[in-house]
Design an enzyme around this catalytic site. Structure first.
Site, PDB file in Angstrom:
ATOM      1  N   LYS A  35     -17.617   6.231  -3.198  1.00 14.70           N
ATOM      2  CA  LYS A  35     -17.373   5.196  -4.657  1.00 14.70           C
ATOM      3  C   LYS A  35     -18.295   3.977  -4.334  1.00 14.70           C
ATOM      4  O   LYS A  35     -18.342   3.504  -5.679  1.00 14.70           O
ATOM      5  CB  LYS A  35     -15.582   4.806  -5.298  1.00 14.70           C
ATOM      6  N   VAL A  36     -17.437   3.275  -3.379  1.00 17.99           N
ATOM      7  CA  VAL A  36     -18.363   2.117  -3.324  1.00 17.99           C
ATOM      8  C   VAL A  36     -19.871   2.325  -2.883  1.00 17.99           C
ATOM      9  O   VAL A  36     -20.466   1.383  -3.581  1.00 17.99           O
ATOM     10  CB  VAL A  36     -17.365   1.341  -2.455  1.00 17.99           C
TER      11      VAL A  36
ATOM     12  N   LYS B 298       0.841  -1.225   0.240  1.00 15.41           N
ATOM     13  CA  LYS B 298      -0.191  -0.046   0.129  1.00 15.41           C
ATOM     14  C   LYS B 298       0.730   1.387  -0.422  1.00 15.41           C
ATOM     15  O   LYS B 298       2.142   1.492   0.523  1.00 15.41           O
ATOM     16  CB  LYS B 298      -0.862  -0.339   0.915  1.00 15.41           C
TER      17      LYS B 298
END
Length: 360
Positions: free
Chosen positions: A186-187, A83
């Site tokens: 977004k989700v 990440k």
């Protein structure tokens, strides 16, 4: 001073490598964490966020990169976990030079780390980063990528939620259930659509007024509440954290009235032990890194040449993975988060060991 990177001592965290990156001219300050490459190159998104301190940014990248290793393992991918975070307000400092400088650092890792979108970064940003590095996923369709990875992230969360519903109520559907969605970004917006199509009623909240306006226009039947605290205390069947991590804490769990927790946010458990607190209260927790793996499945598919239907089929299998984890948790008498960790660690150890077999 020019562009430079330094590596941190990662021996205390179990990480293979932690790289601090800075380019003063563009304003870039970034940290790339590689937790494991046992299964393959580390894959994980880049979070662009205005952390209060460097220590806060480092803690986030360490937690997120470890989570990606477990997520990729349970998703059946031949990829490790990594990440990255870029420290700063993307609304204020995100520029082409900054993103391209970041791309140079990704390229310098020579394929040990593939990046993608996360909070604060978007498909268009990946296209810019890709002008400096080959190791980018989540690119636009115009540039041969998969496009918006939120689509299959939401689809996978929905599949995991269906599996949890089957485990609790005997049927893999949310029809007639009341689901609280914390975060309509977004989700969350795609997940809301899947839930409504399945016959669920949705209660939601978001800190962004634009997201609330979107919900009012698109799904006027959604009940909007003031904040996450109000949502946690609402009369819900399912609670879906879809914003930032730490949503399940010593304060929120006692107030939670839902029977199931299944959402898209990463690192939902504020600290170790919260999974037991949930279990003691009779709340079924579908581990976040299991159910939210649809996005990484989507962007990983780019590496072999993206095919949406193939990626969606793989994301649909999150239903089966979640079902298996819940079955294993019951059989072994442990919380689902512990069962998921055991399965992920087993795959990393057993498949990763094969790399010791040298090929001529």
């Amino acid at each position: 001073m020019g562009v430079f990177a330094t590596s941190a001592d990662s021996s205390d965290t179990g990480h293979e490598q932690v790289v601090f990156c800075q380019d003063k001219q563009s304003g870039l300050r970034a940290i790339i964490g590689i937790y494991s490459t046992a299964l393959g190159p580390a894959l994980g998104g880049t979070r662009f966020y205005p952390y209060a301190t460097e220590d806060e940014a480092l803690a986030d990248v360490l937690d997120l990169s470890r989570g990606m290793a477990y997520k990729n393992a349970l998703a059946g991918l031949d990829l490790g976990g990594g990440k990255a975070v870029i420290w700063g307000d993307p609304e204020q400092i995100k520029t082409e030079p900054l993103l391209r400088a970041y791309g140079r650092f990704v390229e310098s890792l020579a394929g040990c780390y593939y990046t993608a979108c996360d909070v604060g970064t978007y498909v268009a940003d990946m296209d810019v980063i890709a002008r400096e590095t080959r190791y980018v996923t989540g690119r636009s369709v115009e540039h041969g990528g998969a496009g918006d990875s939120s689509i299959l992230t939401a689809w996978g969360v929905f599949q995991g939620m269906r599996a949890a519903a089957e485990h609790v109520w005997g049927s893999p559907t949310l029809a007639g259930r009341r689901v609280g969605v914390a975060g309509l970004g977004k989700v969350g917006k795609y997940l809301t659509g899947h839930l409504i199509d399945d016959g669920a009623s949705v209660v939601a909240t978001d800190v962004n007024e634009r997201a609330l306006d979107w919900a009012r226009r698109t799904y006027p039947q959604v009940d909007l509440v003031a904040d996450a605290d109000a949502l946690v205390g609402a009369d819900l069947d399912v609670y879906a954290p879809c914003a930032l991590g730490g949503a399940l804490s010593d304060d929120t769990v006692p107030a939670l009235r839902a029977r199931i927790v299944a959402g898209a946010a990463n690192n939902q458990l504020a600290h170790p032990g919260i999974e037991k607190l949930l279990a003691d209260r009779g709340v079924l927790y579908a581990p976040d890194y299991v159910v939210n793996a649809g996005g990484v499945i989507q962007v990983a598919d780019e590496i072999e040449g993206f095919n949406f239907e193939r990626a969606k089929l793989r994301a649909t299998r999150i239903f089966d993975t979640t079902r298996e984890i819940l079955r294993l948790a019951d059989a072994e008498g442990v919380p689902p988060a512990v069962a998921a960790d055991r399965l992920a660690e087993r795959r990393m150890a057993e498949v990763g060991r094969l790399r010791t077999i040298h090929l001529r």
